[in-house]
Design a protein around this motif. Structure first.
Motif, PDB file in Angstrom:
ATOM      1  N   MET A   1       0.848  -1.196   0.000  1.00 41.91           N
ATOM      2  CA  MET A   1       0.000   0.000   0.000  1.00 41.91           C
ATOM      3  C   MET A   1       0.884   1.246   0.000  1.00 41.91           C
ATOM      4  O   MET A   1       1.787   1.369   0.823  1.00 41.91           O
ATOM      5  CB  MET A   1      -0.913  -0.013   1.228  1.00 41.91           C
ATOM      6  N   LEU A   2       0.630   2.154  -0.906  1.00 39.23           N
ATOM      7  CA  LEU A   2       1.431   3.371  -1.020  1.00 39.23           C
ATOM      8  C   LEU A   2       1.145   4.303   0.154  1.00 39.23           C
ATOM      9  O   LEU A   2      -0.008   4.582   0.476  1.00 39.23           O
ATOM     10  CB  LEU A   2       1.110   4.071  -2.345  1.00 39.23           C
ATOM     11  N   ASN A   3       2.199   4.782   0.771  1.00 42.20           N
ATOM     12  CA  ASN A   3       2.083   5.705   1.894  1.00 42.20           C
ATOM     13  C   ASN A   3       2.154   7.134   1.359  1.00 42.20           C
ATOM     14  O   ASN A   3       3.122   7.505   0.691  1.00 42.20           O
ATOM     15  CB  ASN A   3       3.222   5.433   2.875  1.00 42.20           C
ATOM     16  N   THR A   4       1.132   7.927   1.636  1.00 44.75           N
ATOM     17  CA  THR A   4       1.130   9.325   1.200  1.00 44.75           C
ATOM     18  C   THR A   4       0.740  10.221   2.365  1.00 44.75           C
ATOM     19  O   THR A   4       0.039   9.817   3.289  1.00 44.75           O
ATOM     20  CB  THR A   4       0.138   9.575   0.044  1.00 44.75           C
ATOM     21  N   LYS A   5       1.219  11.459   2.291  1.00 45.81           N
ATOM     22  CA  LYS A   5       0.785  12.501   3.213  1.00 45.81           C
ATOM     23  C   LYS A   5      -0.004  13.534   2.402  1.00 45.81           C
ATOM     24  O   LYS A   5       0.317  13.792   1.233  1.00 45.81           O
ATOM     25  CB  LYS A   5       1.995  13.172   3.877  1.00 45.81           C
ATOM     26  N   THR A  27      11.771  12.973   3.241  1.00 43.80           N
ATOM     27  CA  THR A  27      10.461  12.401   3.538  1.00 43.80           C
ATOM     28  C   THR A  27       9.350  13.212   2.875  1.00 43.80           C
ATOM     29  O   THR A  27       9.569  14.347   2.442  1.00 43.80           O
ATOM     30  CB  THR A  27      10.209  12.407   5.058  1.00 43.80           C
ATOM     31  N   ASP A  29       6.958  14.503   4.518  1.00 38.68           N
ATOM     32  CA  ASP A  29       6.765  15.679   5.382  1.00 38.68           C
ATOM     33  C   ASP A  29       7.737  16.798   5.022  1.00 38.68           C
ATOM     34  O   ASP A  29       7.375  17.979   5.032  1.00 38.68           O
ATOM     35  CB  ASP A  29       6.955  15.297   6.857  1.00 38.68           C
ATOM     36  N   PRO A  48       3.726  11.470  -1.855  1.00 39.87           N
ATOM     37  CA  PRO A  48       4.023  10.060  -1.603  1.00 39.87           C
ATOM     38  C   PRO A  48       5.342   9.898  -0.856  1.00 39.87           C
ATOM     39  O   PRO A  48       6.251  10.726  -1.005  1.00 39.87           O
ATOM     40  CB  PRO A  48       4.101   9.461  -3.008  1.00 39.87           C
ATOM     41  N   GLN A  49       5.436   8.844  -0.061  1.00 37.23           N
ATOM     42  CA  GLN A  49       6.636   8.540   0.715  1.00 37.23           C
ATOM     43  C   GLN A  49       7.335   7.328   0.111  1.00 37.23           C
ATOM     44  O   GLN A  49       6.742   6.261  -0.012  1.00 37.23           O
ATOM     45  CB  GLN A  49       6.269   8.248   2.168  1.00 37.23           C
ATOM     46  N   ASN A  51       9.712   4.102  -0.133  1.00 37.85           N
ATOM     47  CA  ASN A  51      10.216   3.064   0.761  1.00 37.85           C
ATOM     48  C   ASN A  51      11.702   3.296   1.010  1.00 37.85           C
ATOM     49  O   ASN A  51      12.472   3.473   0.069  1.00 37.85           O
ATOM     50  CB  ASN A  51      10.009   1.679   0.147  1.00 37.85           C
TER      51      ASN A  51
END
Length: 203
Positions: A1-5, A27, A29, A48-49, A51
């Motif tokens: 799962m893609l990690n996004t802020k 990052t 952030d 997006p963050q 890996n």
């Protein structure tokens, strides 16, 4: 799962969206902190963050084979974010990309591989990715999309010659490209570049 802020308006309430792509070792952030310096009223912002905090393992002009698997996976991540924005009803010409360093390279590479009319691209210290530039990798027509590339004339990671080569290729694909090379050797984002990005992209 893609990690996004995310920051700014929710996608379903915005008419414009910005994808912000961080550099190596940074990052989501950290790149989001740049958003307060850009003219982003009424934007949805997605970062997006990567890996391990890196989008691909080697330099952007290293052997194509060494970066290939990670680069393709990272481009796929950006495509997922782009598709999510489209699914929210935001048009491609209202979608923008911003990146710094490795993120700037990824922003330009994604845009060039999927050229169409976009809102704009601001690449702070970046160029198209590859040991050599291969125009056959890229397809589509930018239809006048504004692209800004800013950097140092002597950046250790991103040669000015590759930035200029990238600009020529992007212009041939129909982009309106502005390049600003500043006479220092700092690997950073300068106030002068932010001002130009606001003038050329985030009008």
């Amino acid at each position: 799962m893609l990690n996004t802020k995310k920051k700014g308006l929710p996608l379903d309430q915005a008419k414009k969206a910005l994808i912000m792509i961080h550099g190596r070792g940074a990052t989501a952030d950290s790149i989001l902190s740049l958003s307060s310096h850009l003219n982003l009223t009424d934007y949805a912002i997605v970062a997006p963050q990567a890996n391990g905090n890196t989008w691909y393992p080697y330099g952007f002009m290293a052997s194509d084979e060494g970066n290939h698997a990670s680069l393709e996976r990272s481009l796929g991540f950006i495509e997922e974010v782009f598709s999510e924005i489209l699914d929210a009803g935001i048009l491609p010409e209202q979608i923008y990309l911003v990146g710094f360093s490795q993120g700037a390279c990824l922003s330009l590479e994604f845009a060039a591989r999927n050229a169409r009319r976009l809102g704009g691209v601001a690449a702070f210290t970046g160029g198209l990715i590859g040991e050599q530039l291969n125009p056959e990798k890229y397809q589509g027509d930018f239809l006048g999309t504004p692209i800004f590339i800013g950097s140092s004339k002597q950046d250790f990671h991103v040669p000015a010659s590759r930035i200029q080569e990238s600009a020529v290729l992007l212009e041939k694909m129909g982009a309106e490209v502005t390049v600003k090379l500043i006479d220092d050797s700092e690997h950073t984002i300068r106030a002068e570049e932010i001002k130009l990005a606001n003038q050329k992209i985030f009008i």
